[in-house]
Design an enzyme around this catalytic site. Structure first.
Site, PDB file in Angstrom:
ATOM      1  N   PHE A 105       0.871  -1.178   0.000  1.00 58.95           N
ATOM      2  CA  PHE A 105       0.000   0.000   0.000  1.00 58.95           C
ATOM      3  C   PHE A 105       0.899   1.216   0.000  1.00 58.95           C
ATOM      4  CE2 PHE A 105      -1.903   3.694   1.785  1.00 58.95           C
ATOM      5  CZ  PHE A 105      -3.273   3.625   1.572  1.00 58.95           C
ATOM      6  N   GLU A 106       0.722   2.072  -0.993  1.00 57.04           N
ATOM      7  CA  GLU A 106       1.440   3.351  -0.982  1.00 57.04           C
ATOM      8  C   GLU A 106       0.573   4.354  -1.707  1.00 57.04           C
ATOM      9  OE1 GLU A 106       5.023   2.528  -3.298  1.00 57.04           O
ATOM     10  OE2 GLU A 106       6.246   2.543  -1.499  1.00 57.04           O
ATOM     11  N   ILE A 107       0.518   5.568  -1.170  1.00 58.22           N
ATOM     12  CA  ILE A 107       0.022   6.689  -1.965  1.00 58.22           C
ATOM     13  C   ILE A 107       1.181   7.674  -1.942  1.00 58.22           C
ATOM     14  CG2 ILE A 107      -1.705   8.510  -2.216  1.00 58.22           C
ATOM     15  CD1 ILE A 107      -3.648   6.803  -0.606  1.00 58.22           C
ATOM     16  N   HIS A 123      12.107   2.047  -0.735  1.00 59.29           N
ATOM     17  CA  HIS A 123      11.237   3.233  -0.751  1.00 59.29           C
ATOM     18  C   HIS A 123      11.227   3.938   0.603  1.00 59.29           C
ATOM     19  CE1 HIS A 123       8.347   2.347  -4.366  1.00 59.29           C
ATOM     20  NE2 HIS A 123       9.610   2.444  -4.730  1.00 59.29           N
TER      21      HIS A 123
END
Ligand SMILES: Nc1nc2c(ncn2[C@@H]2O[C@H](COP(=O)(O)OP(=O)(O)O)[C@@H](O)[C@H]2O)c(=O)[nH]1
Ligand SMILES: *[C@@H]1O[C@H](CO)[C@@H](O)[C@H](O)[C@H]1NC(C)=O
Ligand SMILES: *[C@@H]1O[C@H](CO)[C@@H](O)[C@H](O)[C@H]1NC(C)=O
Ligand SMILES: [Mg+2]
Length: 382
Positions: free
Chosen positions: A282-284, A319
Site C-alpha cells: 500500500f502506498e500513496i 522506498h
C-alpha cells in the site's frame, strides 16, 4: 454389590452411548455432501422451484449507478503490477477500491506486466469499472536481471537463502519485481503523465468507505509519501543494505532532507538500521519524490551495489529509506482512516474512524501497536 436393577441401567446406558457414537459415525444426517448427491436431489424435482427466472429487471427498480464526479481532482492513477495469473486477485482488489472509493471519483487505473496482458484479463478488469484503464508492458531492460550482475554470485546467494528458508529467497522473478518497484515503475511511459499514484496489489482488502479524496490530501497538504502499515524487515534479506545507505549518505550529504525521518529508520542517529519500513504493497505517493535527483542517485547507487540480486533487497525498505531521508518527516502521512489488509496484517481504524468509514474489519484485529509494528516509531517523530 451391584443390584440387578443397577446392572440393567448400566447396560442400557452403555447401549445408548454406543448408539450415539455409531449414529454420528454413520452420518445419520443423510448422504455425504458431494456434487453427485446434490445433483441427484436438485434434479429429483422435489419442492417448488418458484416462478421461472426472467432476464431483465423493470426499469423502475434500477438506480442509476452514476455519481457526480468531483471537478477538482489530483493528477493521479492507481498502479497495479500483476501477472496474468493474478487476475482474480486483481479483480477482487479493484472491485473493493471501486466500491469503497473510486466509483465516486473515477481515478484511472494503470496495470503493468512484463508479459502482455491477455484479452480476457483486460476484459475482466474493464468490466468492473467506469474509470479509464490502461494496460502497459514493461520493457525487458526495466525488468530482467541486468547483464552486469555476476550470475554465479547471485545463484550462490539464492541457494543459500532458500536453504535458510528466507521467504522468496530462491526466486529471481521476485527480485526482478522488487527492483522494478524500487526504481522503474514511475518511469514507465504510462506513468509519466501522472504525479501521484496509489499502489494496489491483488487480493488486498479495503475495509472502509472513503468519502474524501486522499490524493487531494496529498496535494493540498504537500504530502509526498503515505502508508497504512509499517513493520520490521527480515534481516536476512538486507545484510549489507544499511552499510550501502551510509556510504551513499557520506558521499551525498547535501541530498539528505532537513527535518527528515531518520529517527524512523534508526534508533542511534543513523549508525544502525532498526529495520523499520513502510509496507509498500500500500502506498500513496508523489512520484516527484522518486523522480527527483536525490532518489534517482540513490537508486543508481543501490542498483550498482547489486543487492537486489546478491541479497534480496525489497522495494519496501528501499522506498521507505528513500522517503525517510529525502522528504521532510511532515511530508510522510499515515492514512489512519483507510482500513486495509494485505495478508497477514491489517490496519483497522479504531473508534470514531471505524464508524465514520462504516468499516467492516474487526477493530480488535489491528496491527498498529502490535509488537512487530513500527507505527510507534512514526508517532515519535512528531
Ligand atoms: N508482472 C509481474 N508481477 C509480479 C511478479 N511477481 C510479483 N508480481 C506482482 O508484484 C506484487 C508483489 O508480489 P506479491 O507476490 O504480492 O509479493 P508479496 O506481497 O511480497 O508477497 C503483486 O502486485 C504481484 O502481482 C512477476 O513476476 N511479474
Ligand atoms: C445518471 O444517469 C441517468 C440516466 O442516464 C440520468 O438521467 C441522470 O441525469 C444521471 N445523473 C447524473 C448525476 O449524472
Ligand atoms: C501530471 O503530472 C505529470 C508529471 O508531473 C505532468 O507531466 C503532467 O503534465 C501533469 N498533468 C496535468 C494535467 O497537470
Ligand atoms: Mg502481495
Amino acid at each position: 454389590m451391584m443390584t440387578p436393577m443397577r446392572y440393567i441401567v448400566l447396560v442400557l446406558a452403555i447401549i445408548i452411548s454406543f448408539h450415539f457414537i455409531l449414529s454420528f459415525s454413520h452420518e445419520s444426517y443423510g448422504q455425504t455432501i458431494n456434487f453427485d448427491n446434490l445433483k441427484k436431489q436438485w434434479s429429483a424435482g422435489t419442492g417448488s422451484s418458484g416462478p421461472p427466472y426472467k432476464a431483465g429487471v423493470p426499469s423502475e427498480y434500477i438506480v442509476p449507478n452514476n455519481y457526480t464526479i468531483p471537478d477538482r481532482k489530483a493528477n493521479a492513477t492507481f498502479v497495479i503490477l500483476a501477472r496474468n495469473t493474478d487476475l482474480n486477485g486483481v479483480i477482487s482488489s479493484i472491485k473493493q477500491m471501486e466500491d469503497r472509493f473510486n466509483k465516486k471519483f473515477r481515478y484511472p487505473y494503470t496495470l503493468l506486466n512484463e508479459q502482455p496482458f491477455t484479452p480476457n484479463f483486460k476484459a475482466r478488469v474493464q468490466e468492473i469499472t467506469h474509470a479509464p484503464v490502461s494496460f502497459g508492458q514493461i520493457s525487458p531492460e526495466d525488468w530482467y536481471q541486468p547483464s552486469w550482475i555476476d550470475e554465479e554470485k547471485a545463484t550462490k546467494a539464492r541457494e543459500e537463502m532458500s536453504k535458510n528458508n528466507v521467504i522468496y529467497g530462491g526466486s529471481v522473478p521476485y527480485r526482478n519485481m522488487c527492483r522494478f518497484n524500487s526504481g522503474f515503475f514511475y518511469r514507465h511511459p504510462l506513468m509519466q503523465q501522472f504525479k501521484y499514484y496509489w499502489r494496489v496489489e491483488p487480493d488486498v482488502k479495503f475495509y472502509c468507505d472513503l468519502d474524501y479524496d486522499p490524493f487531494l490530501i496529498m496535494q493540498d497538504q504537500q504530502k509526498k509519501y503515505a502508508f497504512t502499515i509499517s513493520l520490521y524487515e527480515y534481516e536476512a534479506t538486507i545484510p549489507t543494505l544499511w552499510k550501502t545507505v551510509k556510504n551513499f549518505i557520506k558521499e551525498n550529504p547535501t541530498l539528505i532532507s532537513p527535518d527528515n525521518a531518520m529517527a524512523f529508520l534508526s534508533d542511534d542517529g543513523g549508525e544502525n538500521y532498526n529495520r523499520c519500513h513502510f509496507w509498500s504493497n500500500f502506498e500513496i505517493a508523489d512520484m516527484d519524490l522518486w523522480r527527483g535527483e536525490a532518489y534517482t542517485k540513490f537508486f543508481e547507487f543501490l542498483d550498482k551495489e547489486g543487492g537486489f540480486y546478491y541479497e534480496r533487497w525489497g522495494d519496501a525498505p528501499v522506498h521507505s529509506i528513500g522517503a525517510a531521508l529525502f522528504a521532510k518527516k511532515e511530508e510522510i502521512h499515515f492514512f489512519n482512516d483507510i482500513g486495509y489488509r494485505h495478508e497477514p496484517f491489517q490496519h483497522c481504524p479504531q473508534g470514531a474512524a471505524h464508524s465514520q468509514g462504516k468499516c467492516w474489519c474487526d477493530e480488535g484485529d489491528n496491527f498498529d501497536y502490535e509488537w512487530y509494528s513500527c507505527l510507534n516509531r512514526y508517532d515519535r517523530l512528531f
